[in-house]
Design a protein around this motif. Sequence first.
Motif, PDB file in Angstrom:
ATOM      1  N   TYR A 199      -6.247   6.499   4.366  1.00  0.00           N
ATOM      2  CA  TYR A 199      -4.970   7.137   4.040  1.00  0.00           C
ATOM      3  C   TYR A 199      -4.969   7.873   2.711  1.00  0.00           C
ATOM      4  CZ  TYR A 199      -3.402   3.997   7.742  1.00  0.00           C
ATOM      5  OH  TYR A 199      -3.280   3.303   8.914  1.00  0.00           O
ATOM      6  N   ARG A 200      -6.135   7.974   2.034  1.00  0.00           N
ATOM      7  CA  ARG A 200      -6.163   8.698   0.767  1.00  0.00           C
ATOM      8  C   ARG A 200      -6.679  10.113   0.954  1.00  0.00           C
ATOM      9  NH1 ARG A 200      -8.071   3.616  -1.269  1.00  0.00           N
ATOM     10  NH2 ARG A 200      -6.441   2.627  -2.502  1.00  0.00           N
ATOM     11  N   GLY A 260       0.887  -1.161   0.000  1.00  0.00           N
ATOM     12  CA  GLY A 260       0.000   0.000   0.000  1.00  0.00           C
ATOM     13  C   GLY A 260       0.925   1.211   0.000  1.00  0.00           C
ATOM     14  N   ARG A 261       1.304   1.627  -1.172  1.00  0.00           N
ATOM     15  CA  ARG A 261       2.342   2.667  -1.262  1.00  0.00           C
ATOM     16  C   ARG A 261       1.881   3.962  -0.614  1.00  0.00           C
ATOM     17  NH1 ARG A 261       3.460   6.955  -4.309  1.00  0.00           N
ATOM     18  NH2 ARG A 261       5.657   7.516  -4.684  1.00  0.00           N
ATOM     19  N   GLY A 262       2.792   4.547   0.150  1.00  0.00           N
ATOM     20  CA  GLY A 262       2.502   5.850   0.755  1.00  0.00           C
ATOM     21  C   GLY A 262       3.643   6.803   0.462  1.00  0.00           C
ATOM     22  N   GLN A 263       3.319   8.073   0.383  1.00  0.00           N
ATOM     23  CA  GLN A 263       4.352   9.093   0.214  1.00  0.00           C
ATOM     24  C   GLN A 263       4.079  10.162   1.256  1.00  0.00           C
ATOM     25  OE1 GLN A 263       5.302  10.118  -3.847  1.00  0.00           O
ATOM     26  NE2 GLN A 263       5.653  12.258  -3.328  1.00  0.00           N
ATOM     27  N   ILE A 321      -1.571   9.555   0.887  1.00  0.00           N
ATOM     28  CA  ILE A 321      -1.419   8.733  -0.311  1.00  0.00           C
ATOM     29  C   ILE A 321      -1.512   7.261   0.072  1.00  0.00           C
ATOM     30  CG2 ILE A 321       0.185   8.060  -2.156  1.00  0.00           C
ATOM     31  CD1 ILE A 321      -0.828  10.918  -2.467  1.00  0.00           C
ATOM     32  N   PHE A 322      -2.275   6.499  -0.701  1.00  0.00           N
ATOM     33  CA  PHE A 322      -2.385   5.065  -0.493  1.00  0.00           C
ATOM     34  C   PHE A 322      -2.657   4.437  -1.837  1.00  0.00           C
ATOM     35  CE2 PHE A 322      -3.115   1.478   2.316  1.00  0.00           C
ATOM     36  CZ  PHE A 322      -3.892   0.633   1.545  1.00  0.00           C
ATOM     37  N   GLN A 323      -1.664   3.745  -2.379  1.00  0.00           N
ATOM     38  CA  GLN A 323      -1.825   3.171  -3.718  1.00  0.00           C
ATOM     39  C   GLN A 323      -1.532   1.688  -3.653  1.00  0.00           C
ATOM     40  OE1 GLN A 323       1.150   5.712  -5.136  1.00  0.00           O
ATOM     41  NE2 GLN A 323      -0.218   7.389  -5.700  1.00  0.00           N
ATOM     42  N   LEU A 324      -2.589   0.909  -3.774  1.00  0.00           N
ATOM     43  CA  LEU A 324      -2.448  -0.542  -3.671  1.00  0.00           C
ATOM     44  C   LEU A 324      -1.757  -1.077  -4.915  1.00  0.00           C
ATOM     45  CD1 LEU A 324      -3.389  -2.117  -1.278  1.00  0.00           C
ATOM     46  CD2 LEU A 324      -5.536  -2.579  -2.456  1.00  0.00           C
ATOM     47  N   GLY A 325      -0.734  -1.892  -4.698  1.00  0.00           N
ATOM     48  CA  GLY A 325      -0.081  -2.553  -5.822  1.00  0.00           C
ATOM     49  C   GLY A 325       1.037  -1.765  -6.459  1.00  0.00           C
ATOM     50  N   ASN A 326       1.283  -0.526  -5.969  1.00  0.00           N
ATOM     51  CA  ASN A 326       2.332   0.310  -6.565  1.00  0.00           C
ATOM     52  C   ASN A 326       3.645   0.123  -5.825  1.00  0.00           C
ATOM     53  OD1 ASN A 326       3.976   2.279  -7.605  1.00  0.00           O
ATOM     54  ND2 ASN A 326       2.480   3.949  -7.391  1.00  0.00           N
ATOM     55  N   TRP A 327       4.647  -0.409  -6.546  1.00  0.00           N
ATOM     56  CA  TRP A 327       5.944  -0.682  -5.936  1.00  0.00           C
ATOM     57  C   TRP A 327       6.974   0.416  -6.204  1.00  0.00           C
ATOM     58  CZ3 TRP A 327       7.199  -4.109  -2.337  1.00  0.00           C
ATOM     59  CH2 TRP A 327       6.430  -5.284  -2.200  1.00  0.00           C
ATOM     60  N   SER A 328       6.565   1.527  -6.772  1.00  0.00           N
ATOM     61  CA  SER A 328       7.548   2.546  -7.123  1.00  0.00           C
ATOM     62  C   SER A 328       8.118   3.226  -5.889  1.00  0.00           C
ATOM     63  CB  SER A 328       6.909   3.597  -8.034  1.00  0.00           C
ATOM     64  OG  SER A 328       7.797   4.678  -8.188  1.00  0.00           O
ATOM     65  N   GLU A 329       9.429   3.135  -5.753  1.00  0.00           N
ATOM     66  CA  GLU A 329      10.094   3.730  -4.592  1.00  0.00           C
ATOM     67  C   GLU A 329      10.404   5.198  -4.791  1.00  0.00           C
ATOM     68  OE1 GLU A 329      12.925   0.065  -3.317  1.00  0.00           O
ATOM     69  OE2 GLU A 329      13.105   1.886  -2.106  1.00  0.00           O
ATOM     70  N   VAL A 330      10.112   5.686  -5.977  1.00  0.00           N
ATOM     71  CA  VAL A 330      10.483   7.064  -6.300  1.00  0.00           C
ATOM     72  C   VAL A 330       9.377   8.023  -5.867  1.00  0.00           C
ATOM     73  CG1 VAL A 330      10.978   8.598  -8.241  1.00  0.00           C
ATOM     74  CG2 VAL A 330      11.823   6.252  -8.254  1.00  0.00           C
ATOM     75  N   ASN A 331       9.761   9.160  -5.301  1.00  0.00           N
ATOM     76  CA  ASN A 331       8.762  10.174  -4.953  1.00  0.00           C
ATOM     77  C   ASN A 331       8.108  10.694  -6.226  1.00  0.00           C
ATOM     78  OD1 ASN A 331       9.289  10.067  -2.197  1.00  0.00           O
ATOM     79  ND2 ASN A 331      10.935  11.576  -2.353  1.00  0.00           N
ATOM     80  N   ASN A 332       6.798  10.790  -6.181  1.00  0.00           N
ATOM     81  CA  ASN A 332       6.037  11.159  -7.361  1.00  0.00           C
ATOM     82  C   ASN A 332       5.547  12.596  -7.244  1.00  0.00           C
ATOM     83  OD1 ASN A 332       3.202  11.541  -8.500  1.00  0.00           O
ATOM     84  ND2 ASN A 332       3.926   9.755  -9.631  1.00  0.00           N
ATOM     85  N   ILE A 333       5.721  13.363  -8.328  1.00  0.00           N
ATOM     86  CA  ILE A 333       5.402  14.794  -8.262  1.00  0.00           C
ATOM     87  C   ILE A 333       3.904  15.051  -8.107  1.00  0.00           C
ATOM     88  CG2 ILE A 333       5.307  15.139 -10.793  1.00  0.00           C
ATOM     89  CD1 ILE A 333       6.991  17.633  -8.508  1.00  0.00           C
TER      90      ILE A 333
END
Lengths: 375, 346
Positions: free
Chosen positions: B224-225, B198-201, B241-253
Amino acid sequence: MPVSGCPAQAPGCLLPAFPHGLSKEAPFTRQPQPMDTVRIAVVGAGLMGLSTAVCIPTLVPRCSVTVIADKFTPDTTSDVAAGILIPHAYPDTPVHKQKQWFRETFDHLFSIANSAEAGDAGVYLVSGWQIFRSMPTEEVPFWADVVLGFRKMTEAELKKFPQHVFGQAFTTLKCEGPVYLPWLEKRVKRSGGLMVPQRIEDLWELHPSFDIVVNCSGLGSRQLAGDSTIFPVRGQVLKVQAPWLKHFIRDGSGLTYIYPGTSNVTLGGTRQKGDWNLSPDAEISRDIFSRCCALEPSLHRACDIREKVGLRPSRPGIRLQKELLAQDSRRLPVVHHYGHGSGGFSMHWGTALEAARLVNECAQALGSPAPKSKL
Amino acid sequence: MRVVVIGAGVIGLSTALCIHDRYQPVLQSLDVRVYADRFTPLTNTDVAAGLWQPYLSNPSNPQETHWNQQTFDYLLSHLHSPNAADMGLALISGYNLFHEAVPDPSWKDIVLGFRKLTPRELDMFPDYSYGWFNTSLILEGKRYLQWLTERLTERGVKFSQRKVESLEEVARGGADVIINCTGVRAGELQPDPMLQPGRGQIIKVDAPWMKHFIVTHDPERGIYRSPYIIPGIREVTLGGIFQLGNWSEVNNIQDHKSIWEGCCRLEPTLKAEIVSECTGFRPVRPQVRLERERLRFGPSNTELIHNYGHGGYGLTIHWGCALEAAKLFGEVLEERKLLRMPPSHL
C-alpha cells in the motif's frame, strides 16, 4: 433532426464561387488562397469525413480543407454508435486490408488512450467478453493479436453466462462519438479547415469552387454517387445509467451487446436491413433491454433509459476509390470513402489514411496550377 | 439469547447478519444489537477502495486463505442477482504491476482469468516491467454498509450509537455473547500489542472513463505504499499511503502530493476533478484475531468472540470471518444446550 444551412440546390445547378445563403461560416469563402493551394471539399461530417479531414493536411502539401455536411455532431450516425473497437468482417474486402486498417486504427487510438488527451478525445481502454451460444467457426479471429491480451475464457468465467458455451476475453478500446467527433472538429479547425453546414444534392455543386471532392456521405452516396449497393442496416440502442458495469459483453452474433461508456452504457441492438426508420420502436426497446438483462441481471437496476436509432451505412465492402467525374469539359476528381457498416470506428483511421493517400494522388495528378508534390 | 456486536464496520455488520440468519430460525429467541460510536459513512470501511485482493504473500494463518476464498465465492454468487449494484458489488478487471518478475500469488485461481501481462500491455506502464491481469470484484464499503444496515434493520436488529468504554459494561448490561468487531481501536477495550493502525489516505476523483484497477507494488517500500488507482461504482480511488503507528485523522498535504503525483505518473489520463479526500486506519495485525474468550464479571459468564485485525483486506476476507464467527457462536449455543435443532450446514 434539424437540417441547418442553405436551402437545397436543384441538382445540376452550379454553386457560385461566393454563394448566397446563411450558414455558420460564409460557405466556401476564405482568405484568398495562394494560387497553388489545392482546394479540397469533404462531404460528410461523421467519423469518416472528420478523420479524413484531419489526415489530409498531413499528407497533402498546400491544401485547404472544407467539410460540408447537413449533419454535424451530435446528430450524425457516428454519434449513435457505441464506438467499441471490435471489427466487423466485410465479405468483399480482403482480410489483410481489414487487418491493416484495424491495426492502424487501434495503434493510433491506443496512443491517445494513454496520453493526457484521452479524456478530451473520449478514447479509453475497456475489457470484456465476446460469448457464443455454439462453437464459432473461427475461435481466433483475424484481429486477435491487434487487441490486447486476447485469450479464451476459462470455465469459471463462462459460468457467468450459462447459455453460452465458448467465449473470448480481451481488452480493446472505446471511442465515444459525442466526444471524439468534436475533438476531431477542433483538430480540423486548428489546421485551418472550415466546417460548412450545407446539404449537397449533387457533387457537381462543388465544382469549380473545389479541386478535389472527398465523398464521406455514408448512405448519402446512394444519391451522391449513384451507389445502389449501399443500404441502411437499422440499429436501435438504449443508453442507460449503470455505472457499476466496467466490462463489455458481446454476443458473438453481434445482436446483443452491452458497452459501458464514460457517461452511460449502450445496450443493443438490432440489425434491420433496408429499414430507413429513424424513430425508436418501443417494442424493440423492451426486447433489447430484456436480452441484455439476461446477460447481465444487474441491469434491472439501470435507470434513465434513452432510445437512439442509427442507420449503418452498409456495403459488401468499404468503398475507397478514386473516380474522375466528367461532364462536358468539366472534370472533378472524387475520392470515395464510405460504406463501413458496423465497422466504422474499428477501421476509421486506417481507411482515412488511405483516403488521404488517394487525395494526394489526385492532387499530384492535377498539374499546374497545382504544384507537383515534393514528396 | 442476547448478542451484542460492538462495531459497525464491515466486520461488525456482516457478522451480525451471518449470525442472525443462521441462528434466528433455530433459537427460541435471538436478540442481536449493534453498538458503535461510528456508523457509515464515518467508519474505516467507508474509506476503503473496496477491491477484493489479498496481500501478495501467504498469510501466516492458512485459514485466512480459506476465508478469502469463501468471501470471493459468496460475492460472486451475488453478482448474478439484480441486487448486486445495491450491495455496491461489481466485477472489475485490472493490472498489478511490478519492477521485476515475482511468483504468482496464492489467490490466482480464486480470481477470474488470471494471466501475466503481455509486452504491449506493459508498454502502457513504462516504470514497470512485469505484471498480472485478472478479473476481481469491487465491494464499495459505503454502499455495502448501507445495504447491510438495511438487511439488519429488516430483521429487527437494533442499532445503538454509543461509545462502549468497557466489555464489562456490555456484559453487565445483559449481553450473553459479545462479538468484538472494534477493528483498529480494539485495544481500547482490551490491550493488544499486536494491533496497530496502518494509516491510509485516499483521494476520490471523478474519472468515469477508467474501467480498470491499477495496483503497483514496490517490495522495498511495502504494501500500500506504492500508487494504486481503483475505480468504484461512481468515483475512482487514488491511494498509496501506509503509515504504521500513525493515528492522525487529518489529511496530510505531503501524502496528498505523494498520491497525486504517483497516480498521475502512473495514469497520464488522470486530469480529473477531485471529489473528496479522506484518512482511514487499517487494523493491522500479524493475523486476524478470530477466537473465543470467556469473561467473568461477577457471578455470570459472558462469551466473547473476537473478530478484528483484518488489516487492509477486511472487505476481502469479511464473509469467511463472519462464517467462522458464526461457527464459534454455534459452539457457544451447543455448550449451553440452547439449540432446538442442529444449525443448518454451512
